[in-house]
Design a protein around this motif. Structure first.
Motif, short mmCIF file in Angstrom:
data_model
loop_
_atom_site.label_atom_id
_atom_site.label_comp_id
_atom_site.label_asym_id
_atom_site.label_seq_id
_atom_site.Cartn_x
_atom_site.Cartn_y
_atom_site.Cartn_z
N GLU A 144 -4.97 9.77 -1.84
CA GLU A 144 -5.10 8.59 -2.69
C GLU A 144 -3.98 7.60 -2.38
O GLU A 144 -2.83 7.97 -2.19
CB GLU A 144 -5.05 8.99 -4.16
CG GLU A 144 -5.41 7.89 -5.10
CD GLU A 144 -5.51 8.39 -6.54
OE1 GLU A 144 -5.84 7.55 -7.40
OE2 GLU A 144 -5.29 9.58 -6.81
N LEU A 150 -11.23 -4.51 -2.24
CA LEU A 150 -10.34 -4.44 -3.41
C LEU A 150 -9.26 -5.52 -3.34
O LEU A 150 -8.94 -6.15 -4.35
CB LEU A 150 -9.70 -3.05 -3.52
CG LEU A 150 -10.64 -1.94 -3.99
CD1 LEU A 150 -9.97 -0.58 -3.86
CD2 LEU A 150 -11.08 -2.18 -5.41
N LYS A 205 -13.60 3.36 4.13
CA LYS A 205 -12.45 3.21 3.24
C LYS A 205 -11.65 1.95 3.57
O LYS A 205 -11.10 1.31 2.67
CB LYS A 205 -11.55 4.45 3.30
CG LYS A 205 -12.17 5.65 2.61
CD LYS A 205 -12.37 5.34 1.14
CE LYS A 205 -13.06 6.43 0.39
NZ LYS A 205 -13.22 6.12 -1.03
N GLU A 236 -13.59 -0.80 1.99
CA GLU A 236 -13.38 -0.76 0.55
C GLU A 236 -12.01 -1.32 0.19
O GLU A 236 -11.86 -2.05 -0.79
CB GLU A 236 -13.50 0.68 0.04
CG GLU A 236 -13.35 0.81 -1.46
CD GLU A 236 -13.43 2.25 -1.94
OE1 GLU A 236 -13.32 2.44 -3.17
OE2 GLU A 236 -13.59 3.18 -1.12
N GLU A 237 -11.01 -1.01 0.99
CA GLU A 237 -9.66 -1.53 0.75
C GLU A 237 -9.64 -3.05 0.84
O GLU A 237 -9.06 -3.73 -0.02
CB GLU A 237 -8.70 -0.93 1.79
CG GLU A 237 -7.28 -1.41 1.69
CD GLU A 237 -6.40 -0.78 2.76
OE1 GLU A 237 -5.46 -1.48 3.21
OE2 GLU A 237 -6.63 0.38 3.15
N GLN A 242 -2.38 3.59 -3.55
CA GLN A 242 -2.35 2.54 -4.56
C GLN A 242 -2.12 1.22 -3.84
O GLN A 242 -1.17 1.07 -3.07
CB GLN A 242 -1.23 2.78 -5.57
CG GLN A 242 -1.28 1.80 -6.72
CD GLN A 242 -0.27 2.14 -7.79
OE1 GLN A 242 0.92 1.99 -7.57
NE2 GLN A 242 -0.76 2.61 -8.92
N ARG A 302 -4.63 -1.44 -7.72
CA ARG A 302 -5.88 -0.68 -7.73
C ARG A 302 -5.62 0.64 -7.00
O ARG A 302 -4.88 0.68 -6.01
CB ARG A 302 -7.01 -1.42 -6.99
CG ARG A 302 -7.31 -2.81 -7.50
CD ARG A 302 -8.09 -2.80 -8.79
NE ARG A 302 -8.60 -4.10 -9.15
CZ ARG A 302 -7.97 -4.99 -9.88
NH1 ARG A 302 -6.77 -4.74 -10.33
NH2 ARG A 302 -8.52 -6.15 -10.18
N ASP A 303 -6.26 1.69 -7.47
CA ASP A 303 -6.18 2.98 -6.81
C ASP A 303 -7.42 3.17 -5.94
O ASP A 303 -8.51 2.76 -6.32
CB ASP A 303 -6.09 4.12 -7.82
CG ASP A 303 -4.78 4.09 -8.59
OD1 ASP A 303 -3.79 3.59 -8.05
OD2 ASP A 303 -4.74 4.59 -9.73
N ILE A 304 -7.21 3.79 -4.80
CA ILE A 304 -8.32 4.04 -3.88
C ILE A 304 -8.17 5.44 -3.29
O ILE A 304 -7.09 5.82 -2.85
CB ILE A 304 -8.39 2.97 -2.77
CG1 ILE A 304 -9.57 3.20 -1.83
CG2 ILE A 304 -7.09 2.90 -2.00
CD1 ILE A 304 -9.79 2.08 -0.82
N SER A 305 -9.24 6.20 -3.35
CA SER A 305 -9.20 7.54 -2.75
C SER A 305 -9.33 7.39 -1.24
O SER A 305 -9.79 6.38 -0.73
CB SER A 305 -10.32 8.41 -3.30
OG SER A 305 -11.57 7.85 -2.96
N LYS A 322 0.87 -1.17 0.00
CA LYS A 322 0.00 0.00 0.00
C LYS A 322 0.91 1.22 0.00
O LYS A 322 1.70 1.41 0.92
CB LYS A 322 -0.89 -0.01 1.24
CG LYS A 322 -1.84 1.15 1.36
CD LYS A 322 -2.69 1.00 2.61
CE LYS A 322 -3.63 2.14 2.79
NZ LYS A 322 -4.48 1.96 3.98
#
Length: 165
Positions: A95, A143, A136, A139-140, A97, A124-127, A82
């Protein structure tokens, strides 16, 4: 009216069968048994083992029974990364990655290399928003799980590409 629906459904079924449509099936593998040197706690390893068993391969997990295996799947690297890729004007992270790196090779007991060391790298990119940290994080994890499933499918396709031992 019912007859019309039946005819339309029959035509749709006929059309799908004529185009070559078929549900995805477990790949046919050239070997009957495999030893995987994957750590017990690895979620990727658990999913890969499940897919191997579903394809009809006998899974050997005990190193003392390695002689019974047709092939050996050696995991050379399995890691998650990460990194920060974006910050705002005040230096706060905006952001990330996410990367998953998986390196492996496949060989026989006698040392014949069937798949040379191969690496699968997904990212994958994640804001990021500090006001929604829990969302978040979830969401991580989602992903990472998606990347893991993709890696397992890629490994299975590469194993299926081996035609002879």
């Amino acid at each position: 009216m019912q007859r019309r629906v039946f005819v339309l459904a029959s035509l749709a079924t006929l059309g799908l069968s004529a185009c070559g449509f078929a549900l995805r099936q477990a790949p046919k593998l050239a070997f009957k048994s495999i030893y995987t040197g994957i750590a017990e706690g690895s979620t990727l390893g658990t999913e890969l083992n499940r897919n191997l068993e579903a394809s009809g391969v006998r899974l050997i997990r005990d190193a003392r029974q390695i002689e019974e295996a047709d092939v050996i799947l050696e995991v050379l690297n399995d890691q998650r990364e990460k990194t920060v890729v974006g910050v705002n004007a005040s230096g706060q992270v905006r952001e990330f990655q996410l990367r998953t790196r998986f390196r492996f090779r496949l060989r026989t007991l006698r040392g014949k290399v069937l798949i040379p060391p191969a690496e699968i790298l997904l990212q994958r990119d994640i804001s990021f928003n500090e006001s929604a940290v829990l969302a978040k994080e979830a969401e991580e994890q989602l992903l990472y799980r998606d990347m893991q499933t993709d890696i397992v499918q890629q490994v299975m396709r590469r194993l299926a590409a081996v035609k002879e031992l």
